[in-house]
Design an enzyme around this catalytic site. Structure first.
Site, PDB file in Angstrom:
ATOM      1  CB  CYS A 184      -0.907   0.004   1.226  1.00  0.00           C
ATOM      2  SG  CYS A 184       0.064  -0.008   2.735  1.00  0.00           S
TER       3      CYS A 184
ATOM      4  CB  CYS B 153      -1.950  -2.720   8.910  1.00  0.00           C
ATOM      5  SG  CYS B 153      -3.091  -2.563   7.534  1.00  0.00           S
TER       6      CYS B 153
HETATM    7 FE1  FES Z   1      -1.192  -0.642   4.325  1.00  0.00          FE
HETATM    8 FE2  FES Z   1      -2.519  -0.464   6.546  1.00  0.00          FE
HETATM    9  S1  FES Z   1      -3.328  -0.413   4.548  1.00  0.00           S
HETATM   10  S2  FES Z   1      -0.408  -0.446   6.312  1.00  0.00           S
END
Ligand code: FES
Length: 170
Positions: A33, A106
């Protein structure tokens, strides 16, 4: 997942911010992400064993990463280096309940930052290699961390190899 605990950790994150006198620091970015997290550790000695006195973090990531880092840095206090090394993302996010599948990375990012800091300490490199985290006015500046993470690692960049042609003997 415990929504109330999650919201509380997001609203009032514990141990948020750069640690001036840290002994070790670890930074990781998630390729999934593009978020990133940095963790600082300060050690002390207890009964002849090296323990984590305190931990702090800074995150340019999603709220789940902030929440996990918040509870993880609380959990780390007083842990021996060995115990901290053995902690998984699951252990660290346990107070928040199981993370949904798309949020597992995450927690793994927090685990990665902790490991990076512990490994840095084990390697004895301290925090000397820290890239600047703050802007000129000491203002936490996310893009600077982003830049430091995206900066090509020494020797890690793409090198174009050009073979020299032997000069023809005319
Ligand atoms: Fe990537 Fe949480 S969505 S660290």
């Amino acid at each position: 997942m415990d929504e109330a605990k999650l919201q509380d950790a997001i609203a009032n994150p514990s141990n948020l911010g750069e640690m001036e006198d840290a002994d070790a620091m670890g930074t990781v970015g998630s390729p999934e992400c593009g978020d990133m997290i940095r963790m600082w550790l300060k050690f002390s000695e207890k009964d002849g064993r090296k323990v984590i006195d305190r931990a702090s973090f800074q995150s340019f990531g999603c709220q789940t990463a902030i929440a996990v880092a918040s509870v993880a840095t609380e959990m780390l206090k007083g842990k021996t280096v060995e115990d901290a090394m053995a902690m998984t993302a699951e252990d660290m996010s346990q107070p928040l309940g199981a993370l949904p599948p798309m949020k597992i990375h995450c927690g793994q990012m927090v685990e990665g930052a902790l490991r990076a800091a512990l490994e840095q300490d084990a390697a004895g490199t301290g925090t000397g290699t820290a890239a600047p985290l703050s802007g000129p006015e000491g203002n936490p500046n996310a893009p600077m961390l982003a830049e430091s993470l995206q900066a090509p690692k020494p020797g890690g960049g793409k090198i174009k190899i050009v073979f020299e042609q032997p000069e023809s003997e005319a």
